[in-house]
Design an enzyme around this catalytic site. Structure first.
Site, mmCIF file in Angstrom:
data_model
loop_
_atom_site.group_PDB
_atom_site.id
_atom_site.type_symbol
_atom_site.label_atom_id
_atom_site.label_comp_id
_atom_site.label_asym_id
_atom_site.label_seq_id
_atom_site.Cartn_x
_atom_site.Cartn_y
_atom_site.Cartn_z
ATOM 1 N N ASP A 189 -13.747 7.280 6.139
ATOM 2 C CA ASP A 189 -12.403 6.733 6.324
ATOM 3 C C ASP A 189 -11.728 6.770 4.954
ATOM 4 O O ASP A 189 -12.091 6.013 4.052
ATOM 5 C CB ASP A 189 -12.493 5.300 6.846
ATOM 6 N N LYS A 216 -0.506 4.012 4.186
ATOM 7 C CA LYS A 216 -0.623 3.842 2.738
ATOM 8 C C LYS A 216 0.255 4.886 2.040
ATOM 9 O O LYS A 216 1.452 4.738 1.982
ATOM 10 C CB LYS A 216 -2.079 3.938 2.304
ATOM 11 N N SER A 237 -10.913 -0.808 0.089
ATOM 12 C CA SER A 237 -9.597 -1.448 0.044
ATOM 13 C C SER A 237 -9.541 -2.712 -0.794
ATOM 14 O O SER A 237 -8.464 -3.080 -1.262
ATOM 15 C CB SER A 237 -9.126 -1.769 1.467
ATOM 16 N N ASN A 256 0.819 -1.220 0.000
ATOM 17 C CA ASN A 256 0.000 0.000 0.000
ATOM 18 C C ASN A 256 0.851 1.267 0.000
ATOM 19 O O ASN A 256 0.317 2.360 0.202
ATOM 20 C CB ASN A 256 -0.921 0.011 1.226
ATOM 21 N N GLU A 307 -16.254 4.639 3.287
ATOM 22 C CA GLU A 307 -14.844 4.873 2.946
ATOM 23 C C GLU A 307 -14.759 5.753 1.705
ATOM 24 O O GLU A 307 -15.707 5.817 0.913
ATOM 25 C CB GLU A 307 -14.114 3.550 2.699
ATOM 26 N N HIS A 362 -14.584 -1.193 5.958
ATOM 27 C CA HIS A 362 -13.459 -1.920 6.530
ATOM 28 C C HIS A 362 -13.847 -2.599 7.838
ATOM 29 O O HIS A 362 -14.708 -2.135 8.576
ATOM 30 C CB HIS A 362 -12.293 -0.950 6.766
ATOM 31 N N HIS A 373 -7.295 4.950 1.819
ATOM 32 C CA HIS A 373 -6.710 4.661 0.509
ATOM 33 C C HIS A 373 -6.863 5.806 -0.482
ATOM 34 O O HIS A 373 -6.471 5.664 -1.645
ATOM 35 C CB HIS A 373 -7.330 3.386 -0.062
#
Length: 383
Positions: free
Chosen positions: A204, A236, A179, A47, A175, A133, A207
């Site tokens: 969140d 990440k 992910s 990541n 998110e 997540h 990423h």
């Protein structure tokens, strides 16, 4: 059933489902290479999207911080662990992302757990994207609030839940970039529905931060959204570890009083906060790295268009190749490894049943020839 029988049965079930997890010792890994013993692999499972874990300025900042502050914080931030580098990093993050306050946490998992359990009460509800997540869903399940999940990236599904009465407060959770699929949430529509219902939104953006939006400010900036709670993690694009929660002043003060993960955990080392400041500066000035990453993403997606495996609809560094069967996915990952490519097989329960995949992640540290080699081997093993 005895403890031993319970454990033996659980392990047997994972083996029979071809879902058994094993850790692999490596002698060094970054955005491009992974070393195990004498064997070196092109690394397509990291990541480290911008390659900052190996950035000389970031490394030097950590070294200088260690020389000045030592290698540990010495305690919780509520006792002796809150140092000048921590305070500086929090202010820099808040200024960069346009919030009054930022609070540092030891990990993204801890940040999500702390916020959801500290803010909610028994008459509240948490409405979470079904594919959020594990840290978010587990925190919601363990919180005093009622958890309901809406269909993945479907604002209409969220709206149906919002239309149902609630005696307390509503917190909507999603998110920025997911992910496992690499797809992006429709944040503008989600925020519109949430605000109309009088709820708060938590995003969140683990990423998305650093790689999306102007100056890497992430998914929310890209979509013109400012959630009440923004969680960003440093494992990440920042190339390190840790996390921060961005919020308003009263919320920050509330979390300082009630967030147990913040109160009762040793703070991150000040040297790490120094390194994170250097990584933040590189991200802010990192249009060159983001352009390189986008080139690698475009190169891979164009080259993978004719693969017999289904390529996920992702425009991000996360490029999943859907296989479905667990054993077939593991076999493909082993074939790639034999060819010198490190690609992780992701299986349930991390993804839904039947969703086993090769999760390919790309980095600005990759060279064009690395992508060519990956595509060459993928076409060979997937025929």
């Amino acid at each position: 059933m005895s403890w031993q029988n319970k454990i033996d049965l659980g392990l047997q079930q994972r083996r029979e489902a071809a879902a058994y997890r094993r850790r692999q010792v490596n002698d060094g890994a970054n955005g491009r290479w992974l070393q195990t013993g004498v064997q070196q692999y092109l690394n397509f499972s990291s990541n480290d999207y911008l390659g900052l874990s190996q950035d000389p300025a970031v490394i030097a900042a950590w070294q200088q911080g260690a020389q000045r502050y030592g290698v540990g914080s010495g305690g919780s931030g509520h006792v002796t662990g809150y140092s000048l580098p921590h305070a500086q990093l929090e202010q820099q993050l808040a200024d960069w992302l346009g919030y009054p306050r930022a609070l540092l946490f030891i990990s993204g998992f801890a940040a999500n757990q702390a916020v959801l359990t500290a803010l909610t009460a028994a008459d509240d509800r948490i409405l979470a994207d079904k594919l959020s997540h594990a840290s978010l869903l587990e925190a919601a399940a363990h919180s005093p609030a009622q958890l309901r999940r809406f269909a993945h990236n479907q604002p209409d599904s969220l709206q149906k839940l919002l239309n149902k009465p609630c005696s307390g407060q509503t917190l909507v959770v999603t998110e920025g970039v997911f992910s496992m699929d690499g797809d992006s949430a429709p944040l503008a529509a989600i925020q519109q529905h949430t605000a109309a219902a009088g709820g708060w939104l938590l995003v969140d953006d683990a990423h998305g931060i650093g790689v999306r939006g102007a100056a890497g400010r992430g998914s929310c900036e890209l979509q013109g959204v400012k959630p009440e709670l923004l969680v960003v993690t440093f494992g990440k694009a920042f190339g390190l570890s840790g996390a921060a929660v961005l919020c308003q002043e009263p919320v920050a003060e509330y979390l300082l009083q009630y967030a147990r993960h913040l109160i009762y955990s040793t703070a991150m080392p000040p040297a790490q906060a120094c390194a994170l400041q250097a990584a933040l500066l590189r991200i802010q000035q990192g249009d060159d790295l983001r352009q390189l990453l986008q080139q690698r993403i475009t190169q891979f997606r164009c080259g993978a268009a004719d693969l017999p495996l289904q390529l996920g609809a992702s425009e991000t560094a996360i490029q999943p190749l859907l296989v479905g069967d667990n054993q077939q996915t593991v076999a493909l990952a082993e074939q790639l490894r034999t060819a010198g490519l490190w690609v992780t097989a992701i299986r349930p329960p991390t993804v839904p049943p039947g969703g086993a995949r090769l999760r390919i992640t790309l980095s600005a540290a990759h060279q064009s020839e690395d992508i060519d080699r990956l595509l060459e081997v993928l076409y060979g093993v997937s025929r």
